[in-house]
Design a protein around this motif. Structure first.
Motif, PDB file in Angstrom:
ATOM      1  N   ASN A 208       0.852  -1.204   0.000  1.00 28.47           N
ATOM      2  CA  ASN A 208       0.000   0.000   0.000  1.00 28.47           C
ATOM      3  C   ASN A 208       0.880   1.244   0.000  1.00 28.47           C
ATOM      4  O   ASN A 208       0.714   2.161   0.798  1.00 28.47           O
ATOM      5  N   ASP A 209       1.815   1.260  -0.933  1.00 25.41           N
ATOM      6  CA  ASP A 209       2.876   2.260  -0.954  1.00 25.41           C
ATOM      7  C   ASP A 209       3.060   2.757  -2.387  1.00 25.41           C
ATOM      8  O   ASP A 209       2.439   2.239  -3.326  1.00 25.41           O
ATOM      9  N   THR A 210       3.916   3.744  -2.557  1.00 25.59           N
ATOM     10  CA  THR A 210       4.132   4.363  -3.862  1.00 25.59           C
ATOM     11  C   THR A 210       5.619   4.463  -4.154  1.00 25.59           C
ATOM     12  O   THR A 210       6.389   4.920  -3.306  1.00 25.59           O
ATOM     13  N   VAL A 211       6.009   4.048  -5.342  1.00 27.08           N
ATOM     14  CA  VAL A 211       7.403   4.192  -5.771  1.00 27.08           C
ATOM     15  C   VAL A 211       7.674   5.657  -6.075  1.00 27.08           C
ATOM     16  O   VAL A 211       6.916   6.313  -6.802  1.00 27.08           O
ATOM     17  N   THR A 212       8.755   6.188  -5.526  1.00 28.02           N
ATOM     18  CA  THR A 212       9.108   7.603  -5.711  1.00 28.02           C
ATOM     19  C   THR A 212      10.346   7.806  -6.579  1.00 28.02           C
ATOM     20  O   THR A 212      10.496   8.851  -7.203  1.00 28.02           O
ATOM     21  N   GLU A 213      11.259   6.821  -6.596  1.00 28.12           N
ATOM     22  CA  GLU A 213      12.474   6.918  -7.407  1.00 28.12           C
ATOM     23  C   GLU A 213      12.806   5.566  -8.008  1.00 28.12           C
ATOM     24  O   GLU A 213      12.482   4.523  -7.422  1.00 28.12           O
ATOM     25  N   ALA A 242      15.712  -3.183 -11.955  1.00 29.93           N
ATOM     26  CA  ALA A 242      15.463  -1.867 -11.369  1.00 29.93           C
ATOM     27  C   ALA A 242      15.605  -1.922  -9.857  1.00 29.93           C
ATOM     28  O   ALA A 242      15.338  -2.958  -9.226  1.00 29.93           O
ATOM     29  N   THR A 243      16.032  -0.809  -9.285  1.00 25.56           N
ATOM     30  CA  THR A 243      15.987  -0.573  -7.846  1.00 25.56           C
ATOM     31  C   THR A 243      14.999   0.547  -7.614  1.00 25.56           C
ATOM     32  O   THR A 243      15.103   1.614  -8.247  1.00 25.56           O
ATOM     33  N   LEU A 244      14.044   0.323  -6.723  1.00 27.47           N
ATOM     34  CA  LEU A 244      12.957   1.277  -6.505  1.00 27.47           C
ATOM     35  C   LEU A 244      12.956   1.749  -5.063  1.00 27.47           C
ATOM     36  O   LEU A 244      13.073   0.949  -4.131  1.00 27.47           O
ATOM     37  N   SER A 245      12.805   3.055  -4.866  1.00 30.20           N
ATOM     38  CA  SER A 245      12.608   3.625  -3.538  1.00 30.20           C
ATOM     39  C   SER A 245      11.127   3.924  -3.372  1.00 30.20           C
ATOM     40  O   SER A 245      10.482   4.432  -4.297  1.00 30.20           O
ATOM     41  N   LEU A 246      10.587   3.618  -2.174  1.00 30.74           N
ATOM     42  CA  LEU A 246       9.175   3.841  -1.909  1.00 30.74           C
ATOM     43  C   LEU A 246       8.983   4.939  -0.870  1.00 30.74           C
ATOM     44  O   LEU A 246       9.901   5.249  -0.098  1.00 30.74           O
ATOM     45  N   ALA A 247       7.785   5.517  -0.864  1.00 36.42           N
ATOM     46  CA  ALA A 247       7.511   6.650   0.014  1.00 36.42           C
ATOM     47  C   ALA A 247       7.720   6.305   1.478  1.00 36.42           C
ATOM     48  O   ALA A 247       8.107   7.164   2.279  1.00 36.42           O
ATOM     49  N   SER A 248       7.482   5.048   1.856  1.00 36.50           N
ATOM     50  CA  SER A 248       7.609   4.631   3.253  1.00 36.50           C
ATOM     51  C   SER A 248       9.047   4.524   3.711  1.00 36.50           C
ATOM     52  O   SER A 248       9.322   4.414   4.909  1.00 36.50           O
ATOM     53  N   GLY A 249       9.990   4.511   2.758  1.00 39.15           N
ATOM     54  CA  GLY A 249      11.389   4.269   3.078  1.00 39.15           C
ATOM     55  C   GLY A 249      11.847   2.874   2.708  1.00 39.15           C
ATOM     56  O   GLY A 249      13.048   2.575   2.753  1.00 39.15           O
TER      57      GLY A 249
END
Length: 379
Positions: A208-213, A242-249
């Motif tokens: 329940n998160d969003t990828v930011t980078e 790919a490596t993905l950063s999410l809004a939660s950290g």
């Protein structure tokens, strides 16, 4: 509703692989779930004889070759788009503007611009009571739906890492022939759009998160393949990372390939948190591995959960405990959820906006790959 029956008339556009899977779902959904009545009205395809044969085989009342004419019919209320990605935007927007509920296969579109156009059309149609949904069908695999419940209940604590891979080998043979999926003008991308879209959606859905980078790389291992008129250049990727950063950290790694020898359809997801972990593999769709890190150290270890209990998501409609269901059942669950959303006036999930968010992540991965894996902001 169809005159005299009160049923929702369904038209499926596309009769090959996905058209068959969706036809199976529409044919069976009312037999297992309490949903609004439907009628399989029209199956649409480009080749009249082939689509007529498919329609007769899969329970459709009739077939047609002109999707524009079909969506104008009063007795068609749901348009289910299983055509190749380059056709999604045109058909979906036209159907929504005609007041038809729309289900479209993933990825939402071939390009970010097309996906934005579709999401805007969906927003406008929603204001008129017209529903839309994108077919990230693996959300409806009971084991993955149950995994989401465990994560939401805090059983994994704070999620730190996700590993998502989707590996297939149908292109491992260098002599495998060209298809529309290997041409950028028709497919948009290769493994990236085809199967990384599923992996990215699962990362965001489960957490329940969003990828930011995103930072990514694409590669084509076999650059030319046999075409109908001789060797032809492959213009899409065979594999992506790919490596993905999410809004939660949290941080996620994604690997997808259509040349991974020996892997037939392995969507594997591992989620690691401060209080537990879980793992799933689509090649064993009825199983979920779960570790409770709050148990005494001497008792810890991944345990196998057979996801066939009536209390597991969707399973109460099927067979007694221990009796597995398969890949195709998720499409029946998808049809069920879409019909219930239409009946209850709820917004179906995943929405076109969810599909657009996945498209933004894919676009960021592609942009990163072109910039030697530089980190790219999503959105």
């Amino acid at each position: 509703m169809s005159p005299g029956t009160g049923a929702l008339g369904v038209a499926v556009i596309g009769y090959a692989f996905m058209g068959r899977a969706h036809s199976h779902a529409w044919r069976n959904v009312s037999a297992f779930f309490d949903v609004p009545a439907i009628e399989q009205r029209v199956l649409v395809g480009r080749h009249a004889q082939d689509v007529a044969e498919a329609a007769a085989k899969h329970g459709w009342a009739e077939s047609a070759t002109d999707w524009r004419e079909v969506i104008a019919r009063d007795y068609v209320h749901i348009v289910d788009i299983c055509a190749p990605g380059w056709m999604h935007a045109e058909i979906a927007v036209a159907a929504l503007e005609a007041g038809k509920h729309v289900l479209v296969e993933k990825p939402l579109a071939n390009t970010l611009a097309e996906a934005e156009r579709m999401a805007e059309a969906a927003r406008a149609a929603r204001g008129r009571g017209v529903a839309s949904m994108v077919g990230f069908t693996y959300r409806r695999v009971p084991a993955l739906a149950y995994a989401k419940q465990l994560i939401a209940a805090g059983r994994l604590g704070t999620v730190r890492e996700v590993r998502a891979s989707y590996l297939q080998d149908w292109l491992a043979d260098e002599e495998a022939p060209m298809t529309w999926r290997l041409r950028k003008e028709t497919a948009g991308s290769g493994a990236l759009g085809d199967i990384a879209s599923h992996a990215v959606d699962q990362v965001q859905y489960l957490l329940n998160d969003t990828v930011t980078e995103a930072s990514g790389r694409l590669h084509t291992f076999v650059g030319r393949r046999p075409g109908p008129d001789g060797p032809e250049d492959v213009t899409v990727d065979d594999a992506a990372w790919a490596t993905l950063s999410l809004a939660s950290g949290a941080v996620a790694s994604v690997e997808v390939s259509r040349v991974a020898t020996g892997r037939k359809n392995s969507l594997r997801i591992e989620v690691y948190g401060s209080g537990g972990a879980l793992a799933f593999d689509l090649e064993r769709p009825g199983e979920l591995e779960f570790l409770d890190a709050t148990a005494p150290a001497e008792e810890q270890g991944f345990r196998r959960i057979v996801v066939t209990e009536p209390s597991h998501p969707y399973m109460g409609a099927w067979w007694p405990q221990g009796h597995m269901i398969g890949w195709e059942h998720a499409f029946t669950h998808q049809a069920r959820d879409f019909l219930l959303a239409i009946r209850d006036g709820n917004a179906p999930s995943p929405s076109f906006e969810d599909g657009l968010q996945v498209q933004r992540v894919l676009a960021a991965i592609e942009e990163s790959a072109a910039a030697k894996s530089a980190t790219v902001h999503v959105g």
